[in-house]
Design an enzyme around this catalytic site. Sequence first.
Site, PDB file in Angstrom:
ATOM      1  N   GLY A 216      -5.111  -4.594   7.492  1.00 47.12           N
ATOM      2  CA  GLY A 216      -6.200  -3.646   7.709  1.00 47.12           C
ATOM      3  C   GLY A 216      -7.194  -4.058   8.768  1.00 47.12           C
TER       4      GLY A 216
ATOM      5  N   THR B 181       0.844  -1.191   0.000  1.00 45.99           N
ATOM      6  CA  THR B 181       0.000   0.000   0.000  1.00 45.99           C
ATOM      7  C   THR B 181       0.884   1.249   0.000  1.00 45.99           C
ATOM      8  OG1 THR B 181      -1.817  -1.087   1.110  1.00 45.99           O
ATOM      9  CG2 THR B 181      -1.599   1.275   1.519  1.00 45.99           C
TER      10      THR B 181
ATOM     11  N   THR C 137      -0.207   1.485   6.892  1.00 51.77           N
ATOM     12  CA  THR C 137      -0.151   0.309   6.020  1.00 51.77           C
ATOM     13  C   THR C 137      -0.015  -0.928   6.896  1.00 51.77           C
ATOM     14  OG1 THR C 137       1.034  -0.753   4.203  1.00 51.77           O
ATOM     15  CG2 THR C 137       2.370   0.551   5.729  1.00 51.77           C
ATOM     16  N   GLY C 138      -0.455  -2.057   6.368  1.00 51.23           N
ATOM     17  CA  GLY C 138      -0.372  -3.292   7.141  1.00 51.23           C
ATOM     18  C   GLY C 138      -1.689  -4.052   7.096  1.00 51.23           C
TER      19      GLY C 138
ATOM     20  N   ARG D 209     -14.366  -6.945   0.091  1.00 56.85           N
ATOM     21  CA  ARG D 209     -13.649  -6.633   1.342  1.00 56.85           C
ATOM     22  C   ARG D 209     -13.089  -5.210   1.265  1.00 56.85           C
ATOM     23  NH1 ARG D 209      -8.148  -4.926   2.619  1.00 56.85           N
ATOM     24  NH2 ARG D 209      -7.602  -5.710   4.668  1.00 56.85           N
ATOM     25  N   VAL D 210     -13.302  -4.448   2.317  1.00 59.14           N
ATOM     26  CA  VAL D 210     -12.737  -3.098   2.392  1.00 59.14           C
ATOM     27  C   VAL D 210     -11.786  -3.063   3.579  1.00 59.14           C
ATOM     28  CG1 VAL D 210     -13.245  -0.655   2.760  1.00 59.14           C
ATOM     29  CG2 VAL D 210     -14.748  -2.032   1.307  1.00 59.14           C
ATOM     30  N   GLY D 211     -10.592  -2.541   3.363  1.00 55.63           N
ATOM     31  CA  GLY D 211      -9.597  -2.482   4.437  1.00 55.63           C
ATOM     32  C   GLY D 211      -9.583  -1.135   5.135  1.00 55.63           C
ATOM     33  N   ASP D 212      -8.490  -0.858   5.786  1.00 55.31           N
ATOM     34  CA  ASP D 212      -8.353   0.377   6.561  1.00 55.31           C
ATOM     35  C   ASP D 212      -8.076   1.606   5.697  1.00 55.31           C
ATOM     36  OD1 ASP D 212      -5.870  -1.094   6.034  1.00 55.31           O
ATOM     37  OD2 ASP D 212      -4.904   0.646   6.942  1.00 55.31           O
TER      38      ASP D 212
HETATM   39  N1  ASP Z   1      -3.702  -1.881   4.800  1.00 53.44           N
HETATM   40  C1  ASP Z   1      -3.999  -2.468   3.515  1.00 53.44           C
HETATM   41  C2  ASP Z   1      -5.274  -3.261   3.626  1.00 53.44           C
HETATM   42  O1  ASP Z   1      -5.463  -3.961   4.601  1.00 53.44           O
HETATM   43  C3  ASP Z   1      -2.915  -3.353   3.001  1.00 53.44           C
HETATM   44  C4  ASP Z   1      -1.520  -2.786   3.071  1.00 53.44           C
HETATM   45  O2  ASP Z   1      -1.274  -1.828   3.786  1.00 53.44           O
HETATM   46  O3  ASP Z   1      -0.645  -3.293   2.393  1.00 53.44           O
HETATM   47  O4  ASP Z   1      -6.042  -3.210   2.709  1.00 53.44           O
END
Ligand code: ASP
Length: 307
Positions: A229, A175, A226-227, A203-206
């Site tokens: 979510g 990300t 990032t990480g 699916r929706v992340g952070d």
């Molecule tokens: N945070 C992002 C998600 O979970 C993924 C990422 O940061 O690489 O969609």
Amino acid sequence: MRSIIVHGGAWDIPDDAVENHHQGILEAVSAGWEILHRGGTALDAVETAIRQMEEDPTYDAGRGSFVNAIGDVEMDASIMDGAALEVGAVAAIQDILHPITLARRVMERSEHVLLVSEGAMRFAREQDIPFCTPEDLLVGRELERWREIRKIPDYSGKIAFSGVPETGMNAPGDTVGCVALDERGNLAAGTSTGGTPNKYPGRVGDSPIIGSGTYALNSVGGASTTGWGESIMKVVLAKSVVDGIELLDMSPSAAAERGISQLRDRADGYGGVIVLDARGEPGVAWNTPRMARGWMNEKMKEPFAAV
Ligand code: ASP
């Protein structure tokens, strides 16, 4: 102090991908800095730096995005203007190379904060945002990775983010995000992603969730995360880091470290965060094996980047 900080994901970035990440970060920092240096706005700097990384197939944003469980690319993005507390975000969108620009349009040209899927793409068409083909976003590396992931029984993106060797697989978390402070003292932050590999459709992340993926408030600071979510959303990471500066009088670095400790301790999560305070001081923290990051400000002679 004019200042910019950028990230290109936090995960177990393999040795042979380090150089591309490093180079991409330098290019994104330089593109954003160029805007600030010419007297441009923090919002323009954030959008420009992120567009640069959305075009770069190295990252999981725009071109190079991950493939979901049915082989499609679905992307999320958000942007926040810390001057006016304006926000715009999009989620689960397809066939658009620059989700960050669509998020900015939602902020500036709609009365809403978050548009998803078909509605977001309908809005994109009304706004004359260019569409691309699925093939324009899907790079061979990601198709290959998806096929490999599908062979692993009980695969979990969360485990893979940590770089735990027994997964036999590194899930990339590429990300991208940016926070900038312009000469008028305005802060902006943005984040763009293809999400996590093999995610369930829809699916929706952070990243598009204001407070989790992105936050900016002129008087205090701005952050992009990032990480994993699903964990980041539980600790509302971006806002928690900004709160560390405001409520606990912490330095940007200390606030970032505190946020990542909470991510680990409270939500068993892995990831990274970048932050600028209201004076443009940068901070960064992560608990994954590597994080791609870089920054530039008026105190520096040239941009810094590291992976
Ligand atoms: N945070 C992002 C998600 O979970 C993924 C990422 O940061 O690489 O969609």
